[in-house]
Design an enzyme around this catalytic site. Sequence first.
Site, PDB file in Angstrom:
ATOM      1  N   ASP A  40      30.079  28.176  79.516  1.00 59.25           N
ATOM      2  CA  ASP A  40      29.481  28.768  78.318  1.00 59.25           C
ATOM      3  C   ASP A  40      29.526  30.301  78.362  1.00 59.25           C
ATOM      4  OD1 ASP A  40      28.279  28.721  75.873  1.00 59.25           O
ATOM      5  OD2 ASP A  40      26.275  28.304  76.625  1.00 59.25           O
ATOM      6  N   HIS A  88      37.825  32.675  74.607  1.00 56.43           N
ATOM      7  CA  HIS A  88      38.305  31.384  75.134  1.00 56.43           C
ATOM      8  C   HIS A  88      39.589  31.571  75.950  1.00 56.43           C
ATOM      9  CE1 HIS A  88      35.166  29.488  72.995  1.00 56.43           C
ATOM     10  NE2 HIS A  88      35.698  29.622  71.793  1.00 56.43           N
ATOM     11  N   LEU A 127      42.554  18.299  95.331  1.00 61.96           N
ATOM     12  CA  LEU A 127      41.472  18.375  94.347  1.00 61.96           C
ATOM     13  C   LEU A 127      41.811  17.607  93.054  1.00 61.96           C
ATOM     14  CD1 LEU A 127      38.870  19.868  93.194  1.00 61.96           C
ATOM     15  CD2 LEU A 127      40.432  21.687  92.492  1.00 61.96           C
TER      16      LEU A 127
HETATM   17  C1  FPP Z   1      31.556  27.711  75.251  1.00 62.83           C
HETATM   18  O1  FPP Z   1      31.414  29.104  74.985  1.00 62.83           O
HETATM   19  C2  FPP Z   1      32.933  27.409  75.561  1.00 62.83           C
HETATM   20  C3  FPP Z   1      33.702  26.493  74.902  1.00 62.83           C
HETATM   21  C4  FPP Z   1      33.211  25.697  73.766  1.00 62.83           C
HETATM   22  C5  FPP Z   1      35.106  26.284  75.238  1.00 62.83           C
HETATM   23  C6  FPP Z   1      35.428  26.307  76.692  1.00 62.83           C
HETATM   24  C7  FPP Z   1      36.891  26.358  76.819  1.00 62.83           C
HETATM   25  C8  FPP Z   1      37.575  27.139  77.679  1.00 62.83           C
HETATM   26  C9  FPP Z   1      36.951  28.010  78.708  1.00 62.83           C
HETATM   27  C10 FPP Z   1      39.043  27.136  77.637  1.00 62.83           C
HETATM   28  C11 FPP Z   1      39.508  25.923  78.335  1.00 62.83           C
HETATM   29  C12 FPP Z   1      40.915  26.005  78.613  1.00 62.83           C
HETATM   30  C13 FPP Z   1      41.566  25.119  79.351  1.00 62.83           C
HETATM   31  C14 FPP Z   1      42.949  25.380  79.717  1.00 62.83           C
HETATM   32  C15 FPP Z   1      40.925  23.871  79.844  1.00 62.83           C
HETATM   33  P1  FPP Z   1      30.881  29.555  73.567  1.00 62.83           P
HETATM   34  O2  FPP Z   1      32.022  29.673  72.652  1.00 62.83           O
HETATM   35  O3  FPP Z   1      29.817  28.595  73.088  1.00 62.83           O
HETATM   36  O4  FPP Z   1      30.267  30.949  73.906  1.00 62.83           O
HETATM   37  P2  FPP Z   1      28.955  31.612  73.267  1.00 62.83           P
HETATM   38  O5  FPP Z   1      27.780  30.746  73.688  1.00 62.83           O
HETATM   39  O6  FPP Z   1      28.917  32.972  73.906  1.00 62.83           O
HETATM   40  O7  FPP Z   1      29.158  31.653  71.787  1.00 62.83           O
END
Ligand code: FPP
Length: 240
Positions: free
Chosen positions: A20, A37, A130
């Site tokens: 997050d 992201h 892993l």
């Molecule tokens: C939450 O942060 C994050 C997500 C909903 C997406 C997580 C995805 C990735 C890290 C990319 C994954 C990539 C691969 C290759 C698996 P948020 O958007 O809710 O952040 P905020 O709380 O600051 O708004």
Amino acid sequence: MAADKNGDINLPRHIAFIMDGNGRWAKKRGLPRTAGHKEGAKTLRRLIRDIDSAGIEYATFYAFSTENWKRSDEEVSALMKLLEDNLDDLVNYENENIRLRFIGGRERLSKVLQDKMAEAERRSKDRTGLTVTLAINYGGRDDILRAAKKSAELINKGFLSPDSLTEETFESLLMTEDIPPVDLMVRTGGELRISNFLIWQSAYAELYFTDVLWCDFGKKDLDKAIGEFSKRNRRFGDAK
Ligand code: FPP
């Protein structure tokens, strides 16, 4: 605290990550959420190596939840594209001997992504290092509901009786059928909740919350989480 392969500290066998804070990371820099992201995907790739070197056997990442479809079309498309783009690189970690797995409903994903996922699983299935599981269109309730439907079908068809439906049988019907329970669940970004991630599988997981945003989460933070885990007294409902 350094985590190593010699069993010097009590290592979690399975760590799950709620990644997050990407949106906030981007906002702080005046960038669009999607840039967060993109950076988050880089963090994930770096961390996989650190987790592997620490000697951990299973790592599961919450990449896209069943609730994330509510985000803007632009953000959903960017996340899907990011997953597609990163899968090739992840499966090409030949030297690291990493096995890739996916959990979540695939039917709503694009054909391209579904094919890449199947290919990544096929190519990495015999690797012994892993196991990295990416949760895409995953929800804990959805996982349990699907397993409940499967058990009802098995009972209907006479392959299973209600009395022989044990926790073990039920677990074998979950999407994580070949993955052990979560020992340590890490959530970055400061929120204190599990958000429908692996709710059956983390019934006895140790929870670790950090204010560090996912994009900033590195080896030092991983070691800190593992160090904290190794100090906890896991009783699994026992008295001592
Ligand atoms: C939450 O942060 C994050 C997500 C909903 C997406 C997580 C995805 C990735 C890290 C990319 C994954 C990539 C691969 C290759 C698996 P948020 O958007 O809710 O952040 P905020 O709380 O600051 O708004």
